[in-house]
Scaffold this active site. Structure first.
Site, PDB file in Angstrom:
ATOM      1  N   SER A  49      36.567   6.879 -49.324  1.00  0.00           N
ATOM      2  CA  SER A  49      37.592   6.483 -50.293  1.00  0.00           C
ATOM      3  C   SER A  49      38.374   7.692 -50.789  1.00  0.00           C
ATOM      4  O   SER A  49      39.510   7.566 -51.234  1.00  0.00           O
ATOM      5  CB  SER A  49      36.959   5.745 -51.481  1.00  0.00           C
ATOM      6  N   PHE A  95      26.165  12.888 -53.802  1.00  0.00           N
ATOM      7  CA  PHE A  95      27.487  13.366 -54.223  1.00  0.00           C
ATOM      8  C   PHE A  95      28.469  12.229 -54.467  1.00  0.00           C
ATOM      9  O   PHE A  95      29.493  12.426 -55.128  1.00  0.00           O
ATOM     10  CB  PHE A  95      28.113  14.239 -53.119  1.00  0.00           C
ATOM     11  N   SER A 139      27.746  17.225 -64.086  1.00  0.00           N
ATOM     12  CA  SER A 139      28.920  18.048 -64.409  1.00  0.00           C
ATOM     13  C   SER A 139      28.764  18.660 -65.792  1.00  0.00           C
ATOM     14  O   SER A 139      28.148  18.064 -66.692  1.00  0.00           O
ATOM     15  CB  SER A 139      30.140  17.127 -64.386  1.00  0.00           C
ATOM     16  N   THR A 141      30.829  18.579 -67.847  1.00  0.00           N
ATOM     17  CA  THR A 141      31.525  17.668 -68.749  1.00  0.00           C
ATOM     18  C   THR A 141      30.553  16.908 -69.664  1.00  0.00           C
ATOM     19  O   THR A 141      30.948  16.468 -70.740  1.00  0.00           O
ATOM     20  CB  THR A 141      32.413  16.700 -67.921  1.00  0.00           C
ATOM     21  N   TYR A 165      35.000   9.109 -66.778  1.00  0.00           N
ATOM     22  CA  TYR A 165      34.351   9.856 -65.692  1.00  0.00           C
ATOM     23  C   TYR A 165      33.173  10.661 -66.259  1.00  0.00           C
ATOM     24  O   TYR A 165      32.048  10.571 -65.765  1.00  0.00           O
ATOM     25  CB  TYR A 165      35.341  10.810 -65.007  1.00  0.00           C
ATOM     26  N   LYS A 169      28.858  10.291 -65.797  1.00  0.00           N
ATOM     27  CA  LYS A 169      27.879  11.324 -65.422  1.00  0.00           C
ATOM     28  C   LYS A 169      26.752  11.382 -66.451  1.00  0.00           C
ATOM     29  O   LYS A 169      25.574  11.486 -66.110  1.00  0.00           O
ATOM     30  CB  LYS A 169      28.549  12.698 -65.315  1.00  0.00           C
ATOM     31  N   TYR A 193      27.385  21.017 -62.425  1.00  0.00           N
ATOM     32  CA  TYR A 193      28.352  21.959 -61.867  1.00  0.00           C
ATOM     33  C   TYR A 193      29.370  22.333 -62.937  1.00  0.00           C
ATOM     34  O   TYR A 193      29.846  21.486 -63.680  1.00  0.00           O
ATOM     35  CB  TYR A 193      29.171  21.355 -60.724  1.00  0.00           C
ATOM     36  N   ASN A 195      33.025  24.710 -62.588  1.00  0.00           N
ATOM     37  CA  ASN A 195      34.276  24.373 -61.880  1.00  0.00           C
ATOM     38  C   ASN A 195      34.258  24.872 -60.435  1.00  0.00           C
ATOM     39  O   ASN A 195      34.579  26.046 -60.179  1.00  0.00           O
ATOM     40  CB  ASN A 195      35.468  24.963 -62.631  1.00  0.00           C
ATOM     41  N   ASN A 214      44.734  17.236 -59.458  1.00  0.00           N
ATOM     42  CA  ASN A 214      44.469  17.260 -60.901  1.00  0.00           C
ATOM     43  C   ASN A 214      43.907  18.615 -61.313  1.00  0.00           C
ATOM     44  O   ASN A 214      44.069  19.044 -62.445  1.00  0.00           O
ATOM     45  CB  ASN A 214      43.409  16.211 -61.272  1.00  0.00           C
TER      46      ASN A 214
HETATM   47  P1  NAD Z   1      34.997  14.259 -53.456  1.00  0.00           P
HETATM   48  O1  NAD Z   1      35.811  13.116 -53.944  1.00  0.00           O
HETATM   49  O2  NAD Z   1      35.618  15.221 -52.521  1.00  0.00           O
HETATM   50  O3  NAD Z   1      33.665  13.691 -52.772  1.00  0.00           O
HETATM   51  C1  NAD Z   1      33.053  12.496 -53.183  1.00  0.00           C
HETATM   52  C2  NAD Z   1      32.808  11.664 -51.941  1.00  0.00           C
HETATM   53  O4  NAD Z   1      32.182  10.434 -52.310  1.00  0.00           O
HETATM   54  C3  NAD Z   1      34.103  11.297 -51.216  1.00  0.00           C
HETATM   55  O5  NAD Z   1      33.976  11.662 -49.859  1.00  0.00           O
HETATM   56  C4  NAD Z   1      34.223   9.796 -51.385  1.00  0.00           C
HETATM   57  O6  NAD Z   1      34.837   9.182 -50.267  1.00  0.00           O
HETATM   58  C5  NAD Z   1      32.764   9.390 -51.551  1.00  0.00           C
HETATM   59  N1  NAD Z   1      32.546   8.156 -52.303  1.00  0.00           N
HETATM   60  C6  NAD Z   1      33.057   7.810 -53.514  1.00  0.00           C
HETATM   61  N2  NAD Z   1      32.580   6.607 -53.904  1.00  0.00           N
HETATM   62  C7  NAD Z   1      31.737   6.205 -52.932  1.00  0.00           C
HETATM   63  C8  NAD Z   1      30.935   5.045 -52.763  1.00  0.00           C
HETATM   64  N3  NAD Z   1      30.928   4.054 -53.657  1.00  0.00           N
HETATM   65  N4  NAD Z   1      30.180   4.937 -51.644  1.00  0.00           N
HETATM   66  C9  NAD Z   1      30.201   5.924 -50.698  1.00  0.00           C
HETATM   67  N5  NAD Z   1      30.943   7.019 -50.810  1.00  0.00           N
HETATM   68  C10 NAD Z   1      31.695   7.172 -51.920  1.00  0.00           C
HETATM   69  O7  NAD Z   1      34.408  15.006 -54.730  1.00  0.00           O
HETATM   70  P2  NAD Z   1      33.615  16.387 -54.821  1.00  0.00           P
HETATM   71  O8  NAD Z   1      34.474  17.340 -55.547  1.00  0.00           O
HETATM   72  O9  NAD Z   1      33.046  16.759 -53.519  1.00  0.00           O
HETATM   73  O10 NAD Z   1      32.457  15.963 -55.818  1.00  0.00           O
HETATM   74  C11 NAD Z   1      31.182  15.563 -55.367  1.00  0.00           C
HETATM   75  C12 NAD Z   1      30.354  15.124 -56.561  1.00  0.00           C
HETATM   76  O11 NAD Z   1      30.276  16.193 -57.488  1.00  0.00           O
HETATM   77  C13 NAD Z   1      30.983  13.953 -57.319  1.00  0.00           C
HETATM   78  O12 NAD Z   1      29.935  13.118 -57.777  1.00  0.00           O
HETATM   79  C14 NAD Z   1      31.662  14.631 -58.492  1.00  0.00           C
HETATM   80  O13 NAD Z   1      31.756  13.778 -59.595  1.00  0.00           O
HETATM   81  C15 NAD Z   1      30.705  15.778 -58.768  1.00  0.00           C
HETATM   82  N6  NAD Z   1      31.355  16.908 -59.456  1.00  0.00           N
HETATM   83  C16 NAD Z   1      32.495  17.441 -58.922  1.00  0.00           C
HETATM   84  C17 NAD Z   1      33.122  18.494 -59.581  1.00  0.00           C
HETATM   85  C18 NAD Z   1      34.416  19.056 -59.073  1.00  0.00           C
HETATM   86  O14 NAD Z   1      35.142  19.669 -59.845  1.00  0.00           O
HETATM   87  N7  NAD Z   1      34.768  18.906 -57.811  1.00  0.00           N
HETATM   88  C19 NAD Z   1      32.556  19.014 -60.757  1.00  0.00           C
HETATM   89  C20 NAD Z   1      31.380  18.466 -61.253  1.00  0.00           C
HETATM   90  C21 NAD Z   1      30.778  17.400 -60.583  1.00  0.00           C
HETATM   91  C1  WQD Z   2      40.863  23.966 -65.339  1.00  0.00           C
HETATM   92  C2  WQD Z   2      41.796  24.664 -66.318  1.00  0.00           C
HETATM   93  C3  WQD Z   2      43.296  23.157 -67.426  1.00  0.00           C
HETATM   94  C4  WQD Z   2      45.552  22.022 -63.832  1.00  0.00           C
HETATM   95  C5  WQD Z   2      37.553  19.019 -64.522  1.00  0.00           C
HETATM   96  C6  WQD Z   2      36.637  17.941 -65.004  1.00  0.00           C
HETATM   97  C7  WQD Z   2      35.221  18.383 -64.868  1.00  0.00           C
HETATM   98  C8  WQD Z   2      34.937  18.851 -63.449  1.00  0.00           C
HETATM   99  C9  WQD Z   2      35.907  19.862 -62.993  1.00  0.00           C
HETATM  100  C10 WQD Z   2      34.213  16.986 -62.168  1.00  0.00           C
HETATM  101  C11 WQD Z   2      41.973  23.899 -67.622  1.00  0.00           C
HETATM  102  C12 WQD Z   2      44.065  24.113 -66.548  1.00  0.00           C
HETATM  103  C13 WQD Z   2      44.646  22.594 -64.703  1.00  0.00           C
HETATM  104  C14 WQD Z   2      46.927  22.357 -63.953  1.00  0.00           C
HETATM  105  C15 WQD Z   2      46.380  23.824 -65.770  1.00  0.00           C
HETATM  106  N1  WQD Z   2      35.082  17.798 -62.495  1.00  0.00           N
HETATM  107  N2  WQD Z   2      45.047  23.474 -65.650  1.00  0.00           N
HETATM  108  N3  WQD Z   2      47.299  23.246 -64.927  1.00  0.00           N
HETATM  109  O1  WQD Z   2      39.474  20.235 -66.643  1.00  0.00           O
HETATM  110  O2  WQD Z   2      37.915  22.236 -66.506  1.00  0.00           O
HETATM  111  O3  WQD Z   2      37.348  20.165 -65.342  1.00  0.00           O
HETATM  112  O4  WQD Z   2      37.232  19.351 -63.168  1.00  0.00           O
HETATM  113  O5  WQD Z   2      33.130  16.830 -62.648  1.00  0.00           O
HETATM  114  O6  WQD Z   2      34.420  17.302 -65.196  1.00  0.00           O
HETATM  115  O7  WQD Z   2      36.921  17.654 -66.352  1.00  0.00           O
HETATM  116  O8  WQD Z   2      39.176  21.508 -64.463  1.00  0.00           O
HETATM  117  O9  WQD Z   2      40.669  22.363 -62.724  1.00  0.00           O
HETATM  118  O10 WQD Z   2      41.403  20.374 -64.102  1.00  0.00           O
HETATM  119  O11 WQD Z   2      41.288  22.623 -65.168  1.00  0.00           O
HETATM  120  O12 WQD Z   2      46.762  24.596 -66.625  1.00  0.00           O
HETATM  121  O13 WQD Z   2      47.785  21.845 -63.221  1.00  0.00           O
HETATM  122  O14 WQD Z   2      43.112  24.735 -65.733  1.00  0.00           O
HETATM  123  O15 WQD Z   2      43.979  22.872 -68.605  1.00  0.00           O
HETATM  124  O16 WQD Z   2      42.107  24.844 -68.644  1.00  0.00           O
HETATM  125  P1  WQD Z   2      38.527  21.042 -65.873  1.00  0.00           P
HETATM  126  P2  WQD Z   2      40.681  21.662 -64.030  1.00  0.00           P
END
Ligand code: NAD
Ligand code: WQD
Length: 357
Positions: A49, A95, A139, A141, A165, A169, A193, A195, A214
């Site tokens: 997805s 994940f 996360s 978060t 979101y 978590k 995690y 960032n 984003n």
């Molecule tokens: P990502 O979107 O690249 O990977 C998530 C994967 O899960 C995708 O490949 C998606 O297709 C799959 N997926 C989603 N819903 C599904 C479902 N119902 N069944 C099967 N597959 C499904 O995201 P990522 O950045 O690799 O993140 C991996 C995990 O880490 C996520 O749970 C995310 O919330 C968590 N996380 C990510 C970050 C970040 O900033 N990237 C930070 C903290 C935590």
């Molecule tokens: C980082 C910094 C923004 C984009 C989010 C989720 C967190 C985790 C990681 C999944 C901040 C600034 C960003 C832009 C900017 N994800 N920024 N211009 O918000 O710390 O965390 O992603 O679990 O849960 O909340 O990460 O990369 O969005 O932002 O100025 O276009 O960059 O304001 O200070 P964030 P981010």
């Protein structure tokens, strides 16, 4: 067999396997490389997805091995049962989930259904089959807006989270704690995690968000390749060293390696509670620090303007990563320059991500 997406190579796989849900995604795909390096066998379950099977193909090239892949959903119990029946599953690294913070505010039910109900479903089937080792992608978060820095794992969670979101978590963490209370033979690792940024050194894999990113780093790299005109810096009046938001950026390959360490830890230790660890470097960088570091690494100027704060953002958060070091023997090895260089290496070689030219 009901689901014909299961590749025949999956049937009766001889050795025991880890299921990697979401393994086609950004962090999951990088983790496959570290799992392989450590000698683990795995299969990937992903509904694609938010990812592309091309990511799996790239990993196959890097590790020079075929990866068993199931295109399917963690909410599909029958499919999960089939996978568990037909393979010797040892553990699950989970994940899979939706992760767009803004979208989660618009579509809370979609996020709770996918993330919370999906995880609950997966845990139910694991329980049915007596598979009780689980590594979860949580996360930073979950800490909401912490009042002390750096953040340690014993600090309050669940309060002040500004989006569905993040709450999904937190809810999953609570489900996992309750599950352990009900049956302490579960071995659960909750990885918080900070960032994640950067990419595998090959430049063949990296972060490939759908549409306008984003997150900061993919936004910067897309400005650098000319896909986006300029970076909007959200807020220049935070109480930080230069007024822009401070975060703990962690290289995705360091993060990937922590999953191997966490899995080894739960394999080799009895646990009195779920293991909860922060995964960060312990170092906070501002948005403008990241812009400068990226410019240094790439030689490309990033035009930016400072605009209003983004709703829901906090000024500053960074980890105390000592617990991961003490318990797992893990610490981040790569710094901000390597994070930026590898992100640029990936984006400049693959300006359209996995979609190709
Ligand atoms: P990502 O979107 O690249 O990977 C998530 C994967 O899960 C995708 O490949 C998606 O297709 C799959 N997926 C989603 N819903 C599904 C479902 N119902 N069944 C099967 N597959 C499904 O995201 P990522 O950045 O690799 O993140 C991996 C995990 O880490 C996520 O749970 C995310 O919330 C968590 N996380 C990510 C970050 C970040 O900033 N990237 C930070 C903290 C935590
Ligand atoms: C980082 C910094 C923004 C984009 C989010 C989720 C967190 C985790 C990681 C999944 C901040 C600034 C960003 C832009 C900017 N994800 N920024 N211009 O918000 O710390 O965390 O992603 O679990 O849960 O909340 O990460 O990369 O969005 O932002 O100025 O276009 O960059 O304001 O200070 P964030 P981010």
């Amino acid at each position: 067999m009901k689901n014909n997406n299961i590749s025949s190579s999956l049937i009766s796989h001889p050795s025991s396997l880890i299921i990697v849900t979401g393994g086609a995604g950004y962090i999951g795909s990088h983790t496959l490389i570290e799992l392989d390096k450590a000698g683990f066998d795995f299969l990937v379950l992903d509904n694609l997805s938010n990812s592309s099977q091309e990511a799996i193909k790239r990993v196959e090239k890097i590790i020079n091995k075929k990866i068993p892949f199931v295109k399917g959903d963690i909410r599909d119990k029958e499919l999960l049962r089939e996978i568990f029946k037909e393979n010797r599953i040892d553990s699950v690294i989970h994940f899979a989930g939706l992760k767009a913070v803004g979208e989660s505010v618009q579509k809370p039910l979609v996020y709770y259904e996918n993330n919370v109900c999906g995880t609950n479903n997966l845990l139910e089937v694991m329980k049915e089959f007596g598979v009780k080792k689980f590594v979860f992608s949580s996360s930073a978060t979950v800490y909401g807006e912490p009042d002390k820095m750096p953040v340690t794992e014993d600090m309050q969670t669940g309060v002040g989270i500004t989006n569905s979101y993040g709450r999904s978590k937190y809810m999953i963490e609570e489900i996992l704690k309750d599950l352990f209370i009900s049956d302490n033979s579960w071995k659960i690792a909750i990885l918080r995690y900070f960032n994640p940024v950067g990419a595998h050194e090959s430049g063949m894999m990296g972060e490939d968000p759908e549409g306008i990113p984003n997150n900061l780093m993919p936004f910067i790299t897309q400005v650098a390749v000319g896909k986006l005109p300029k970076l909007r810096v959200f807020g220049g009046d935070y109480p930080t060293h230069d007024g822009t938001g401070v975060r703990d950026y962690i290289h995705v390959m360091d993060l990937a390696n922590a999953h191997v360490k966490a899995l080894e830890y739960i394999n080799n230790n009895d646990l009195n509670e779920p293991l909860i660890v922060n995964l960060g470097t312990g170092q906070g960088y501002s948005v403008l620090d990241m812009v400068k570091a990226f410019e240094r690494a790439s030689g490309v100027k990033i035009p930016y303007e400072i605009v209003d704060r983004r709703p829901g953002d906090i000024a500053k958060i960074y980890a105390n990563p000592n617990k991961a070091k003490e318990l797992l023997g893990w610490e981040a090895k790569r710094g901000i320059d390597e994070m930026c260089e590898s992100a640029w290496n990936w984006q400049s070689r693959n300006p359209r991500g996995y979609k190709g030219e």
